[in-house]
Design an enzyme around this catalytic site. Structure first.
Site, mmCIF file in Angstrom:
data_model
loop_
_atom_site.group_PDB
_atom_site.id
_atom_site.type_symbol
_atom_site.label_atom_id
_atom_site.label_comp_id
_atom_site.label_asym_id
_atom_site.label_seq_id
_atom_site.Cartn_x
_atom_site.Cartn_y
_atom_site.Cartn_z
ATOM 1 N N SER A 100 0.977 -1.314 -0.237
ATOM 2 C CA SER A 100 -0.217 -0.201 -0.208
ATOM 3 C C SER A 100 1.159 1.370 -0.130
ATOM 4 O O SER A 100 1.577 1.537 -1.039
ATOM 5 C CB SER A 100 -0.982 0.138 1.482
ATOM 6 N N ASP A 241 -1.991 6.287 -3.560
ATOM 7 C CA ASP A 241 -1.279 5.205 -2.925
ATOM 8 C C ASP A 241 -0.524 4.286 -3.521
ATOM 9 O O ASP A 241 -0.853 4.090 -4.774
ATOM 10 C CB ASP A 241 -1.735 5.076 -1.361
ATOM 11 N N ASP A 243 -1.343 1.081 -4.138
ATOM 12 C CA ASP A 243 -1.977 0.392 -4.413
ATOM 13 C C ASP A 243 -3.411 0.775 -5.113
ATOM 14 O O ASP A 243 -4.858 0.156 -5.319
ATOM 15 C CB ASP A 243 -2.139 -0.677 -3.756
ATOM 16 N N ASP A 245 -5.935 1.976 -3.475
ATOM 17 C CA ASP A 245 -7.009 1.825 -2.898
ATOM 18 C C ASP A 245 -7.614 2.975 -2.554
ATOM 19 O O ASP A 245 -8.810 4.134 -2.396
ATOM 20 C CB ASP A 245 -7.625 0.996 -1.997
#
Ligand code: MG
Length: 454
Positions: A100, A241, A243, A245
């Site tokens: 992440s 960020d 990843d 999400d």
């Protein structure tokens, strides 16, 4: 409140994470694969972000899954919400290799359930038990799984987002996208272009060394994005960020939009029809309460962590409630009509729709939100229980909410004290209409804590 927080041995709120080669090794990744493969039979999708350690760790997770009889589909590099969307539609579960927002040396695994949400606490504890006890159901040669590759499946996510909006809604809107060399390089610019926007990118090439900025989209890292937004006269800039999400924004002047303001602004848009529920953790700004009052919605609070928000949204929806919006005040927004997970790509598309609908630039829309000031402090202690019980006692006359740590609610202000999940400190958030109002409340709480830790 239904969700109760559980302390896990290996998994944090969003999966297992650690420094590659030290804490997060292929051996551990294979054990996670074997544990998951022993618990979830059927077709499992495996995806990853752009980190340099991704191929090694992904191969190890796949090896574990295959050995335990799962049929594995490698969907390659893609954002976590894209994997979640694909799993919800086609698979019995999945694993995302990502750390992440953590720096490049980190990596980790997020385990995804068949409904596209991150695995809940109960099953995660069972998964951990299997990893520690090494109870794996390794299959013989007749029953090991098969592997296929499907890197094109990410397009399904892109098309699903685009088709959720009227055609050409982004016409005339210029956007700068900063995917931070992460997996959103493959999705967010494409989504925005398909909506009709003119799109420029920065850090738009996948690169696991993250040469342009760190995976955390902090204001300091977004200088290039801000400059490019101004140079292109763009309506806004979006950054993700590691990843994707989460999504954060800069306005047309290149100014960073604080994430609680982002939440409240998107909430106002999502709740424009009113009369529904908005789900968010107890750490979210009162701006959400203010906007809820304005739009005729109601806020439902959960413990801190997107998984608690997502699961509460699902529970309320199953009860027949009208759940309009949810997420966290950190750029992790959940759109229940699309899927029950934080979705950075959907946030980008929603910002286009929001601005197409508005008669003001983003900076003015942010300005129209209620003013609040949040003080954030870190208090170094390991005696969490003693601190919490002292604060509970000292503020017994106040309106206390014990959903996660202690939240003290007062007229037009609140404070939240909660232990860090992974480090030896407690976080204190205090929010009021202004700094002079928030500061004495903060000092009052710190005074009580100092009294017992000194
Ligand atoms: Mg993330």
């Amino acid at each position: 409140m239904s969700a109760v927080k559980v302390q896990k041995r290996l998994f944090g709120t969003n999966g297992v994470r650690g420094v590659t080669g030290r804490d997060m090794t292929p051996a551990l990744a294979m054990k996670i694969g074997m544990a998951l493969g022993s618990m979830r039979k059927g077709r499992i999708a495996v995806g990853r972000d752009t980190r340099t350690s991704g191929p090694a760790l992904s191969s190890a997770v796949k090896a574990g899954l295959l050995a335990c009889g799962c049929d594995v589909t490698d969907v390659g590099v893609l954002p976590t919400p894209a994997l979640q969307y694909i799993i919800k539609n086609h698979f019995d579960g999945g694993a995302m290799i990502t750390a992440s927002h953590n720096p490049p040396e980190y990596n980790g695994v997020k385990v995804i359930d068949a409904d596209g949400t991150e695995m809940g606490d109960e099953d995660t504890l069972l998964l951990e038990d299997r990893i520690f006890d090494e109870t794996f159901e390794v299959q013989d040669w007749r029953n090991v799984g098969t592997e296929t590759s499907a890197p094109h499946m990410v397009e399904e996510y892109i098309d699903a987002i685009v088709s959720a909006f009227p055609e050409g809604i982004g016409n005339g809107i210029t956007v700068v996208a900063d995917p931070g060399s992460g997996p959103a390089c493959l999705t967010t610019p494409v989504i925005l272009r398909k909506l009709g926007c003119t799109v420029h990118t920065i850090n738009g090439q996948p690169d696991g060394t993250f040469p342009g900025r760190l995976p955390e989209p902090s204001p300091e890292g977004l200088y290039g994005l801000s400059e490019l937004v101004k140079a292109c006269s763009a309506s806004f800039g979006i950054a993700h960020d590691g990843d994707a999400d989460r999504a954060v924004f800069v306005d047309e002047n290149g100014e960073f939009v604080e994430e609680n303001s982002e939440f409240a602004l998107v909430q106002r848009f999502m709740c424009r029809k009113g009369d529904g529920l908005v789900v968010t953790p107890v750490s979210t700004s009162m701006k959400a309460e203010d906007v809820a009052k304005e739009t005729g919605c109601e806020i439902v609070y959960t413990p801190v962590g997107s998984i608690y928000v997502a699961r509460e949204m699902i529970r309320l929806k199953k009860e027949g409630k009208d759940v309009l919006f949810g997420g966290e005040g950190n750029g992790g927004l959940i759109y229940p009509d699309f899927q029950f997970c934080r979705d950075g790509g959907m946030s980008g598309a929603t910002m286009v729709a929001l601005l197409a609908d508005a008669d003001k630039p983003l900076s003015e829309l942010i300005e129209s939100l209620p003013g609040r000031v949040m003080i954030r402090e870190k208090l170094y202690t390991t005696d969490f229980e003693a601190v919490l019980s002292a604060v509970k006692k000292a503020f017994a006359e106040d309106d206390l909410d014990l959903t996660d740590g202690i939240r003290i609610n007062r007229e037009n202000m609140w404070a939240l004290l909660r232990p860090s999940g992974t480090e030896p400190f407690m976080r204190l958030f205090v929010e009021a209409a202004s700094e002079p109002e928030a500061r004495p409340f903060t000092d009052e709480i710190i005074g009580v804590i100092k009294g017992i830790t000194s």
